[in-house]
Design a protein around this motif. Structure first.
Motif, PDB file in Angstrom:
ATOM      1  N   ARG A   1       0.695  -0.944   0.035  1.00  0.00           N
ATOM      2  CA  ARG A   1       0.035  -0.043   0.166  1.00  0.00           C
ATOM      3  C   ARG A   1       0.804   1.148  -0.060  1.00  0.00           C
ATOM      4  NH1 ARG A   1      -2.244   3.380   4.205  1.00  0.00           N
ATOM      5  NH2 ARG A   1      -4.570   3.987   3.811  1.00  0.00           N
TER       6      ARG A   1
ATOM      7  N   SER B   1      -8.728   2.373   2.836  1.00  0.00           N
ATOM      8  CA  SER B   1      -8.674   2.032   4.305  1.00  0.00           C
ATOM      9  C   SER B   1      -8.641   0.312   4.217  1.00  0.00           C
ATOM     10  CB  SER B   1      -9.574   2.513   5.162  1.00  0.00           C
ATOM     11  OG  SER B   1     -10.997   1.882   4.485  1.00  0.00           O
TER      12      SER B   1
ATOM     13  N   ASP C   1      -6.752  -4.195   6.437  1.00  0.00           N
ATOM     14  CA  ASP C   1      -7.175  -2.666   6.791  1.00  0.00           C
ATOM     15  C   ASP C   1      -5.986  -2.369   7.729  1.00  0.00           C
ATOM     16  OD1 ASP C   1      -7.674  -3.478   9.638  1.00  0.00           O
ATOM     17  OD2 ASP C   1      -9.601  -4.548   9.046  1.00  0.00           O
ATOM     18  N   GLU C   2      -6.243  -0.890   7.919  1.00  0.00           N
ATOM     19  CA  GLU C   2      -5.360  -0.177   8.899  1.00  0.00           C
ATOM     20  C   GLU C   2      -5.148  -0.428  10.172  1.00  0.00           C
ATOM     21  OE1 GLU C   2      -4.692   4.253   7.262  1.00  0.00           O
ATOM     22  OE2 GLU C   2      -7.056   3.831   7.038  1.00  0.00           O
TER      23      GLU C   2
END
Length: 79
Positions: free
Chosen positions: A27, A56, A76-77
């Motif tokens: 990412r 996200s 996901d974050e």
């Protein structure tokens, strides 16, 4: 790239020895740069397949050397 400013992609990690290169999902944001997405247990490669509009959540597949059926992952974050 999503509608915002987050990119999901793949980087190839070459090796010096007889091992095959590893493809690893990442990412990217301007603020954080490249952040590698962890490989699933037992897999050697990962590929992103989708990203939410805010970046996200990234979905993809993990594979092990020799191919076979991909194992889905969700990044996901928070986790």
């Amino acid at each position: 790239m999503n509608a915002g400013s987050v990119v999901a992609g793949v980087s190839r990690l070459e090796t010096d020895g007889p091992e095959l290169p590893v493809d690893q999902a990442f990412r990217w944001t301007e603020e954080e740069g490249i952040v590698k997405l962890d490989l699933l247990d037992g897999t050697t490669d990962s590929y992103p397949r989708g990203i939410t509009s805010d970046g996200s959540i990234i979905v993809g597949e993990g594979f092990w050397f020799g191919g076979g059926q991909g194992l889905p992952f969700v990044w996901d974050e928070i986790y």
